[in-house]
Design an enzyme around this catalytic site. Structure first.
Site, PDB file in Angstrom:
ATOM      1  N   THR A   1     -13.883 -24.487  47.738  1.00  0.00           N
ATOM      2  CA  THR A   1     -14.445 -23.150  47.979  1.00  0.00           C
ATOM      3  C   THR A   1     -15.690 -22.946  47.136  1.00  0.00           C
ATOM      4  OG1 THR A   1     -12.221 -22.288  48.402  1.00  0.00           O
ATOM      5  CG2 THR A   1     -13.949 -20.675  47.963  1.00  0.00           C
TER       6      THR A   1
ATOM      7  N   LEU B   1     -11.423 -20.695  41.660  1.00  0.00           N
ATOM      8  CA  LEU B   1     -11.683 -20.960  43.073  1.00  0.00           C
ATOM      9  C   LEU B   1     -11.208 -22.374  43.357  1.00  0.00           C
ATOM     10  CD1 LEU B   1     -15.320 -19.579  43.651  1.00  0.00           C
ATOM     11  CD2 LEU B   1     -13.170 -18.500  44.337  1.00  0.00           C
ATOM     12  N   ASP B   2     -10.638 -22.596  44.539  1.00  0.00           N
ATOM     13  CA  ASP B   2     -10.256 -23.947  44.923  1.00  0.00           C
ATOM     14  C   ASP B   2     -11.477 -24.860  44.891  1.00  0.00           C
ATOM     15  OD1 ASP B   2      -7.665 -23.150  45.315  1.00  0.00           O
ATOM     16  OD2 ASP B   2      -7.827 -23.006  47.494  1.00  0.00           O
ATOM     17  N   ARG B   3     -11.225 -26.131  44.718  1.00  0.00           N
ATOM     18  CA  ARG B   3     -12.314 -27.106  44.631  1.00  0.00           C
ATOM     19  C   ARG B   3     -13.228 -27.048  45.849  1.00  0.00           C
ATOM     20  NH1 ARG B   3     -11.432 -33.446  42.915  1.00  0.00           N
ATOM     21  NH2 ARG B   3     -13.636 -34.048  42.837  1.00  0.00           N
TER      22      ARG B   3
END
EC number: 5.4.99.-
Length: 311
Positions: A143, A139-141
């Site tokens: 998110t 997951l993106d930072r």
């Protein structure tokens, strides 16, 4: 210390693994940014061909590793006890082979440039008896939400194959600009990740060179100038939801790369301090059992923005 060109044959136990994860295992002394740099430049070849980071390698594949300058591996900082305790309280499901954690926004999944430790380092500190603990996806930072880690190599490969075969279901909640039409809106635009703007990696729709990406949007609540949408993704490309939504004319709230500045300022006045994207639910196939269904509740900061919109 430098190395010349090397060729590595993929073993059966590594079959189904992402190429970038395979390289990190092979090149433990090479920083992550350098690994992604040689991938972008096409210096890594699989069976003589250029390959992208998310390629699933197969048993017998021949991987070319370019000459590299190896440096001593940087030590990962020990995560603070307070964070380890917080993540312990965020575990949504756990058994002998895997765990699902509700990742908080702002925490990277891996250590890297300017990042002393990532979620995986916190989990390893929390479960020191699981030396093979690894993340199955990312997951993106910015998110939050459901993220899966496995405890053994066999479980990692099993879930890698399940993700590659699209047998895992991932559902997100996102706040977007404008209103979507009724029913489900399917975006099938191919995405290419090797473009840079302002020195940062970015992603764009590119039907000629991109990789297939499928996102399914469904409006679940609408507000004045904004919509809460449920997004089911069939593929897991970098920034997929953000780019598909922006390309459809409905950028995500709080998206400082693909979003609308005026809309973002409006949402900031309602209390939004980050990207409004949350991995809300996950369905995983389990051998001989019903699929595992896990949900992560919407965090308080995002719920507060919806409350302000409703008001």
């Amino acid at each position: 210390m430098g190395t010349g060109v090397q060729y590595v044959e993929v073993s059966a136990e590594r079959a189904g693994q992402r190429l970038d994860n395979f390289l990190m295992g092979q090149l433990k002394e090479i920083p992550r940014p350098q690994i992604y740099r040689i991938l972008r430049k096409g210096e890594v070849r699989v069976n003589g061909r250029r390959a992208k980071p998310d390629l699933r390698i197969q048993a017998g594949d021949r991987v070319r590793l370019p000459p590299l300058q190896r440096a001593p591996a940087a030590e990962v900082a020990i995560p603070p006890a307070s964070l380890i305790g917080e993540i312990a309280g965020r575990i949504l499901y756990e058994d002998d082979g895997l765990l699902v954690v509700n990742k908080p926004a702002g925490l990277a999944v891996h250590a890297g440039t300017g990042v002393a430790y990532g979620l995986i380092d916190v989990l390893r500190a929390l479960r020191p008896h699981c030396p093979e603990l690894n993340l199955v996806h990312r997951l993106d930072r910015g998110t939050s939400g459901c993220l899966v880690a496995t405890k053994t190599r066999s479980d990692l490969l099993t879930l890698n194959r399940a993700f590659a075969d699209r047998r895992c279901e991932k559902v997100y909640l996102a706040l977007t600009q404008g209103r979507w039409g009724r029913g489900e809106v399917v975006r099938r635009q191919a995405l290419d990740i090797d473009h840079r703007q302002g020195g940062e990696r970015t992603v764009r729709v590119d039907t000629a060179h991109g990789q297939t990406a499928v996102s399914r949007f469904r409006q679940v609540e609408r507000f004045d100038g904004a919509s809460l949408v449920r997004v089911a993704i069939e593929t897991g490309r970098t920034h997929q939801i953000r780019v598909h939504a922006a390309d459809a004319g409905h950028p995500l709230a709080g998206d400082d790369r693909y979003g609308d500045r005026v809309f973002n300022r409006q949402m900031a006045r309602l209390g939004l301090r980050r990207l409004f994207l949350h991995a809300a639910a996950l369905s995983l196939p389990l051998d001989g059992r019903e699929p595992l269904q896990v949900e992560a509740p919407l965090p308080a900061d995002l719920s507060g923005v919806l409350k302000a919109l409703r008001g």
